[in-house]
Design a protein around this motif. Structure first.
Motif, PDB file in Angstrom:
ATOM      1  N   ASN A  41       0.880  -1.148   0.174  1.00 44.63           N
ATOM      2  CA  ASN A  41      -0.127  -0.174  -0.068  1.00 44.63           C
ATOM      3  C   ASN A  41       0.713   1.329  -0.193  1.00 44.63           C
ATOM      4  O   ASN A  41       1.772   1.369   0.623  1.00 44.63           O
ATOM      5  CB  ASN A  41      -0.832  -0.176   1.116  1.00 44.63           C
ATOM      6  N   THR A  43       1.679   5.183   0.688  1.00 43.34           N
ATOM      7  CA  THR A  43       1.304   6.400   1.574  1.00 43.34           C
ATOM      8  C   THR A  43       0.809   7.583   0.823  1.00 43.34           C
ATOM      9  O   THR A  43       1.217   7.555  -0.283  1.00 43.34           O
ATOM     10  CB  THR A  43       2.527   6.627   2.702  1.00 43.34           C
ATOM     11  N   GLU A  45       1.795  10.340   1.135  1.00 43.32           N
ATOM     12  CA  GLU A  45       3.039  11.123   0.852  1.00 43.32           C
ATOM     13  C   GLU A  45       3.800  10.611  -0.289  1.00 43.32           C
ATOM     14  O   GLU A  45       4.100  11.423  -1.168  1.00 43.32           O
ATOM     15  CB  GLU A  45       4.019  11.362   2.032  1.00 43.32           C
ATOM     16  N   LYS A  46       3.934   9.228  -0.446  1.00 44.86           N
ATOM     17  CA  LYS A  46       4.614   8.785  -1.418  1.00 44.86           C
ATOM     18  C   LYS A  46       3.653   8.790  -2.621  1.00 44.86           C
ATOM     19  O   LYS A  46       4.235   9.015  -3.945  1.00 44.86           O
ATOM     20  CB  LYS A  46       4.864   7.117  -1.387  1.00 44.86           C
TER      21      LYS A  46
END
Length: 186
Positions: A41, A43, A45-46
């Motif tokens: 999964n 994030t 932010e990524k």
């Protein structure tokens, strides 16, 4: 986790996306035209970093379901016309519908609604681009090209080519050869 990427239509795009995923420390199971399958999964932010880095390369991470479906339609057509050895012998509508698992009328309506053009027109544009490429390679004559591209006759191919480009296939080929010769003489 599947992510869909707009404008990812070439092998070069696939290589670029793989490199960016590696740089972000994301692991993937597959990277195909328009679709990447990430193992973990991601994030928020990524995901945002990936979105920004893709944008800098002219690619877009898609969120909208309609946009994803349209991109899938486009990818099926691009793969069918540009990357398969021969075009399917069934109707294109049936081919696209079978691959995407949706009724063709549904796909056609969404495509037309969002793109302002029909799937058929999109296919024709890509077939003509492939014909241009084949004309420039100069390995096949017009009869062979028309057969390979599933045209009923050379006349049908020539008519559609002229309608899309404004030029006959022969004139286009001669024009391209002149341009190439001019570059060689520089």
């Amino acid at each position: 986790m599947k992510l869909y990427i707009k404008y990812m239509v070439s092998l070069r795009c696939k290589m670029l996306v793989k490199e960016e995923l590696k740089n972000l420390g994301l692991h993937y199971t597959s990277v195909e035209l328009g679709v990447i399958d990430i193992r973990e999964n991601i994030t928020p932010e990524k995901r945002e970093k990936l979105r920004k880095v893709l944008l800098m390369s002219g690619l877009e991470l898609m969120e909208d379901k309609k946009a994803k479906l349209i991109e899938k339609i486009k990818i099926v057509i691009i793969e069918m016309v540009h990357y398969s050895e021969e075009l399917p012998k069934v109707k294109y509508s049936e081919y696209i519908s079978n691959i995407l698992g949706h009724d063709y009328t549904y796909l056609s309506n969404i495509f037309s609604e969002v793109k302002g053009s029909t799937i058929e027109h999109y296919i024709i544009e890509h077939k003509i681009e492939k014909v241009k490429e084949l004309l420039l390679y100069d390995e096949l004559n017009l009869t062979e090209i028309s057969y390979r591209m599933n045209y009923s006759s050379v006349a049908h191919l020539s008519s559609q080519f002229k309608k899309v480009t404004g030029l006959t296939p022969t004139f286009y080929k001669n024009l391209a050869e002149k341009k190439r010769r001019n570059l060689e003489n520089v």
